[in-house]
Design a protein around this motif. Structure first.
Motif, PDB file in Angstrom:
ATOM      1  N   GLY A 105     -41.313  10.952 -10.616  1.00 57.51           N
ATOM      2  CA  GLY A 105     -42.068  12.167 -10.352  1.00 57.51           C
ATOM      3  C   GLY A 105     -43.108  12.456 -11.414  1.00 57.51           C
ATOM      4  O   GLY A 105     -43.855  13.423 -11.322  1.00 57.51           O
ATOM      5  N   GLY A 106     -43.120  11.613 -12.469  1.00 56.18           N
ATOM      6  CA  GLY A 106     -44.111  11.802 -13.521  1.00 56.18           C
ATOM      7  C   GLY A 106     -43.677  12.828 -14.545  1.00 56.18           C
ATOM      8  O   GLY A 106     -42.576  13.378 -14.495  1.00 56.18           O
ATOM      9  N   LEU A 130     -37.027   9.134 -20.515  1.00 57.40           N
ATOM     10  CA  LEU A 130     -35.709   9.633 -20.153  1.00 57.40           C
ATOM     11  C   LEU A 130     -34.668   8.546 -20.419  1.00 57.40           C
ATOM     12  O   LEU A 130     -34.894   7.375 -20.111  1.00 57.40           O
ATOM     13  CB  LEU A 130     -35.695  10.021 -18.677  1.00 57.40           C
ATOM     14  CG  LEU A 130     -34.616  10.985 -18.195  1.00 57.40           C
ATOM     15  CD1 LEU A 130     -34.785  12.350 -18.842  1.00 57.40           C
ATOM     16  CD2 LEU A 130     -34.675  11.114 -16.678  1.00 57.40           C
ATOM     17  N   MET A 131     -33.538   8.931 -20.998  1.00 53.46           N
ATOM     18  CA  MET A 131     -32.477   7.962 -21.242  1.00 53.46           C
ATOM     19  C   MET A 131     -31.814   7.560 -19.925  1.00 53.46           C
ATOM     20  O   MET A 131     -31.508   8.411 -19.088  1.00 53.46           O
ATOM     21  CB  MET A 131     -31.438   8.531 -22.210  1.00 53.46           C
ATOM     22  CG  MET A 131     -31.949   8.670 -23.630  1.00 53.46           C
ATOM     23  SD  MET A 131     -30.703   9.295 -24.800  1.00 53.46           S
ATOM     24  CE  MET A 131     -29.535   7.913 -24.822  1.00 53.46           C
TER      25      MET A 131
END
Length: 245
Positions: free
Chosen positions: A55-56, A61-62
């Motif tokens: 989604g941008g 993000l882990m």
């Protein structure tokens, strides 16, 4: 009690966990503390643990899989399923009451996020609760995890010399702690309260209780709403308010 920390910076955690009271309790075997590098559980040759969010948006993000593999390894090696906590600014506040509750657990696993956090699916899959140490954002979960370890670990039997070391502290009984003094009896023309030099234990206990009430009234009056107060406590507080102490 056993506490595991899943982190990208185990060395950072180890530095703190080996020091002071917690470090001594660890060496004595009173506390079992383990750190795990989440990068060790990746299948990527570059040990990559993050990716761009769907989604941008800003940041990385882990990923869920390395964290999950770390969790499975801990379960297998420990032989039990830990109570899993994700250190998050979205979590419930860490309070003394919560620390007391967590101290009853035999095994905790603390997950430290980084970047923009972790894939939501890992929270849904293994996390029992999210905990925050304050309404602010840190660069990672390590500092908050270490705060939780210290807060919970010191409540374990044998970590401190006596339960009285924490039972009379601020927040344990819903009040702030009374003022304390040590030698010399006079410093910069300031005198230690006479009652503390009297040796009269009942009067000292009464003074300490009243000072706890007074401090809480002045600094954290919101705490009085949930504190366990006696009729004498209520009378004392009423007199203080009438006198505008």
């Amino acid at each position: 009690m056993r506490i595991d920390i899943a982190t990208l910076f185990p060395e950072m955690c180890e530095t703190v966990l080996n020091e002071s009271i917690i470090g001594r309790a660890r060496k004595k075997g009173i506390l079992e503390l383990y750190t795990h590098n989440i990068r060790d559980y990746t299948m990527d040759k570059h040990r990559r643990v993050d990716d761009t969010p769907y989604g941008g948006g800003m940041g990385m993000l882990m990923q869920a899989e390395p964290i999950y593999c770390c969790y499975q390894d801990i379960v297998q090696k420990s032989g039990n399923t830990p109570h899993v906590i994700y250190m998050s600014p979205q979590g419930k506040p860490l309070t003394q009451k919560k620390a007391i509750q967590l101290s009853q657990q035999e095994h905790l696993l603390l997950i430290c996020g980084h970047y923009e956090g972790v894939d939501e699916r890992i929270i849904e899959e293994i996390v029992d609760e999210e905990i925050s140490i304050g309404d602010y954002v840190l660069t990672g979960g390590e500092l908050s995890a270490l705060v939780l370890v210290d807060c919970v670990g010191r409540l374990q039997e044998g970590v401190l010399s006596s339960s009285e070391c924490f039972e009379e502290e601020s927040h344990f009984n819903g009040l702030l702690e009374y003022p304390q003094y040590t030698r010399p009896p006079v410093w910069h023309e300031k005198q230690v309260p006479e009652v503390l030099l009297s040796g009269h234990h009942a009067n000292i206990a009464k003074w300490r209780r009243e000072m706890s009430l007074l401090r809480t009234l002045k600094k954290r009056p919101d705490m009085l709403d949930s504190a366990d107060l006696t009729e004498n406590d209520l009378k004392f507080l009423k007199n203080c308010k009438n006198k505008e102490v």
